[in-house]
Design an enzyme around this catalytic site. Sequence first.
Site, PDB file in Angstrom:
ATOM      1  N   TYR A 105     -19.242 -90.847  14.440  1.00  0.00           N
ATOM      2  CA  TYR A 105     -19.467 -91.920  13.476  1.00  0.00           C
ATOM      3  C   TYR A 105     -20.929 -92.352  13.599  1.00  0.00           C
ATOM      4  O   TYR A 105     -21.257 -93.514  13.884  1.00  0.00           O
ATOM      5  CB  TYR A 105     -18.498 -93.103  13.682  1.00  0.00           C
ATOM      6  CG  TYR A 105     -18.286 -93.866  12.397  1.00  0.00           C
ATOM      7  CD1 TYR A 105     -17.532 -93.310  11.362  1.00  0.00           C
ATOM      8  CD2 TYR A 105     -18.874 -95.109  12.188  1.00  0.00           C
ATOM      9  CE1 TYR A 105     -17.363 -93.981  10.170  1.00  0.00           C
ATOM     10  CE2 TYR A 105     -18.711 -95.781  10.986  1.00  0.00           C
ATOM     11  CZ  TYR A 105     -17.955 -95.210   9.984  1.00  0.00           C
ATOM     12  OH  TYR A 105     -17.799 -95.877   8.805  1.00  0.00           O
ATOM     13  N   HIS A 162     -27.825 -93.237  17.227  1.00  0.00           N
ATOM     14  CA  HIS A 162     -27.564 -91.867  17.702  1.00  0.00           C
ATOM     15  C   HIS A 162     -28.679 -90.925  17.248  1.00  0.00           C
ATOM     16  O   HIS A 162     -29.163 -90.097  18.007  1.00  0.00           O
ATOM     17  CB  HIS A 162     -26.255 -91.330  17.114  1.00  0.00           C
ATOM     18  CG  HIS A 162     -25.031 -92.126  17.440  1.00  0.00           C
ATOM     19  ND1 HIS A 162     -24.354 -92.857  16.486  1.00  0.00           N
ATOM     20  CD2 HIS A 162     -24.349 -92.305  18.595  1.00  0.00           C
ATOM     21  CE1 HIS A 162     -23.299 -93.427  17.041  1.00  0.00           C
ATOM     22  NE2 HIS A 162     -23.274 -93.121  18.326  1.00  0.00           N
ATOM     23  N   GLN A 179     -24.404 -98.232  31.132  1.00  0.00           N
ATOM     24  CA  GLN A 179     -23.995 -96.823  31.088  1.00  0.00           C
ATOM     25  C   GLN A 179     -25.165 -95.916  31.491  1.00  0.00           C
ATOM     26  O   GLN A 179     -25.002 -95.000  32.304  1.00  0.00           O
ATOM     27  CB  GLN A 179     -23.522 -96.485  29.673  1.00  0.00           C
ATOM     28  CG  GLN A 179     -23.300 -95.013  29.408  1.00  0.00           C
ATOM     29  CD  GLN A 179     -22.700 -94.786  28.038  1.00  0.00           C
ATOM     30  OE1 GLN A 179     -21.517 -95.034  27.839  1.00  0.00           O
ATOM     31  NE2 GLN A 179     -23.485 -94.319  27.095  1.00  0.00           N
ATOM     32  N   VAL A 190     -31.779 -99.281  18.772  1.00  0.00           N
ATOM     33  CA  VAL A 190     -32.087 -99.304  17.335  1.00  0.00           C
ATOM     34  C   VAL A 190     -31.240-100.404  16.694  1.00  0.00           C
ATOM     35  O   VAL A 190     -30.037-100.515  16.968  1.00  0.00           O
ATOM     36  CB  VAL A 190     -31.800 -97.936  16.677  1.00  0.00           C
ATOM     37  CG1 VAL A 190     -32.090 -97.994  15.187  1.00  0.00           C
ATOM     38  CG2 VAL A 190     -32.639 -96.851  17.341  1.00  0.00           C
ATOM     39  N   SER A 218     -24.049-100.109  15.991  1.00  0.00           N
ATOM     40  CA  SER A 218     -22.884 -99.684  16.768  1.00  0.00           C
ATOM     41  C   SER A 218     -21.862 -99.117  15.801  1.00  0.00           C
ATOM     42  O   SER A 218     -21.705 -99.635  14.686  1.00  0.00           O
ATOM     43  CB  SER A 218     -22.276-100.894  17.488  1.00  0.00           C
ATOM     44  OG  SER A 218     -20.964-100.591  17.933  1.00  0.00           O
ATOM     45  N   SER A 219     -21.174 -98.077  16.222  1.00  0.00           N
ATOM     46  CA  SER A 219     -20.113 -97.525  15.368  1.00  0.00           C
ATOM     47  C   SER A 219     -19.056 -98.585  15.103  1.00  0.00           C
ATOM     48  O   SER A 219     -18.390 -98.582  14.075  1.00  0.00           O
ATOM     49  CB  SER A 219     -19.466 -96.307  16.037  1.00  0.00           C
ATOM     50  OG  SER A 219     -20.444 -95.354  16.369  1.00  0.00           O
TER      51      SER A 219
HETATM   52  P1  AMP Z   1     -21.521 -93.669  21.450  1.00  0.00           P
HETATM   53  O1  AMP Z   1     -21.249 -92.774  20.308  1.00  0.00           O
HETATM   54  O2  AMP Z   1     -21.280 -95.114  21.170  1.00  0.00           O
HETATM   55  O3  AMP Z   1     -20.879 -93.190  22.732  1.00  0.00           O
HETATM   56  O4  AMP Z   1     -23.090 -93.580  21.717  1.00  0.00           O
HETATM   57  C1  AMP Z   1     -23.706 -92.363  22.002  1.00  0.00           C
HETATM   58  C2  AMP Z   1     -25.095 -92.626  22.512  1.00  0.00           C
HETATM   59  O5  AMP Z   1     -25.838 -93.323  21.525  1.00  0.00           O
HETATM   60  C3  AMP Z   1     -25.102 -93.498  23.775  1.00  0.00           C
HETATM   61  O6  AMP Z   1     -26.075 -93.022  24.676  1.00  0.00           O
HETATM   62  C4  AMP Z   1     -25.464 -94.857  23.227  1.00  0.00           C
HETATM   63  O7  AMP Z   1     -26.105 -95.680  24.166  1.00  0.00           O
HETATM   64  C5  AMP Z   1     -26.407 -94.476  22.109  1.00  0.00           C
HETATM   65  N1  AMP Z   1     -26.500 -95.565  21.116  1.00  0.00           N
HETATM   66  C6  AMP Z   1     -25.477 -96.187  20.491  1.00  0.00           C
HETATM   67  N2  AMP Z   1     -25.936 -97.191  19.708  1.00  0.00           N
HETATM   68  C7  AMP Z   1     -27.280 -97.211  19.871  1.00  0.00           C
HETATM   69  C8  AMP Z   1     -28.338 -98.016  19.336  1.00  0.00           C
HETATM   70  N3  AMP Z   1     -28.105 -99.009  18.493  1.00  0.00           N
HETATM   71  N4  AMP Z   1     -29.594 -97.734  19.724  1.00  0.00           N
HETATM   72  C9  AMP Z   1     -29.860 -96.744  20.590  1.00  0.00           C
HETATM   73  N5  AMP Z   1     -28.908 -95.932  21.123  1.00  0.00           N
HETATM   74  C10 AMP Z   1     -27.639 -96.167  20.779  1.00  0.00           C
END
Ligand code: AMP
Length: 282
Positions: free
Chosen positions: A31, A36, A152, A175, A184-185
Amino acid sequence: MKIFETIDQLREELRKYKSGQTLGFVPTMGYLHQGHLSLVEQSKKENDVTVVSIFVNPAQFGPAEDFDSYPREAERDEHLLRKLAVDVVFYPAVKEIYPEGYATYVEVEKLGNVLCGKSRPTHFRGVTTVVLKLLNIVSPTCAYFGRKDAQQAIIIKKMAKDLNLDVVIQAMPIVRDPDGLALSSRNVYLSPEEREAALSLSRALKKAKTEIEQGLRDASAIKEFIQKEISKYPLVTIDYIEVVTLDALDKTNTITLDNTLVAGAIWVGKTRLIDNFTLGEI
Ligand code: AMP
């Protein structure tokens, strides 16, 4: 762009690249949004080959959490990754990663028990387990994580160091939407009123950062300041607001400009959102 659903097929493909080429890896739960994609862009810049994984990892969700309802949209993700000319996408089913009888878990002590680990007791064990598995499967030169999930990133760096993993872990900037909300997703869950309330956290953190820039160093004063700012929004419940050291995630009384994480998690309706700022390098 090649998409693989099995570990064997992915490994066979990656063997072709291994001789002297650098491989960047971006693990995600899909998503996809610009947060990402910023990691993907960084990997593209720094490496010969970029691999992205999309896997909603059941091991990092608690029994009452949103694993089933977590947003999934494979075609849209595929389209976005194609536009960035990603080389390889790994899109495994749950059974491929956790076959019947799966029994091995990785745990980083202490760091996983504070902040988000308090309200999500098995979360980081699930994260480190899947990330180690993915790093073993992909064998990247460099893996990219977002500072949006600062705890994390810190835990994964610690795991890589403790287990002597031959990979560079990069923690990239958060971001945000133009109004400051961290992408955020899970933002898709928010109604318009909830989205407005969700801004309370980024707004409070931004104001707190200004207070620190103007000389405030008392951690409990900053915590109270943030809590007070957020309490102006009746739709929001605070899970936690903490000021900790960036290296050990220890509670601290005094804010230092090179080793501080100010992090928070809030509930807006049924949606749990996190945000933070860091002083110093992860
Ligand atoms: P997720 O799909 O939520 O597991 O995120 C995958 C990667 O994207 C992880 O390393 C998150 O920290 C990073 N990520 C998610 N949201 C953001 C954001 N707003 N800015 C930067 N990195 C992000």
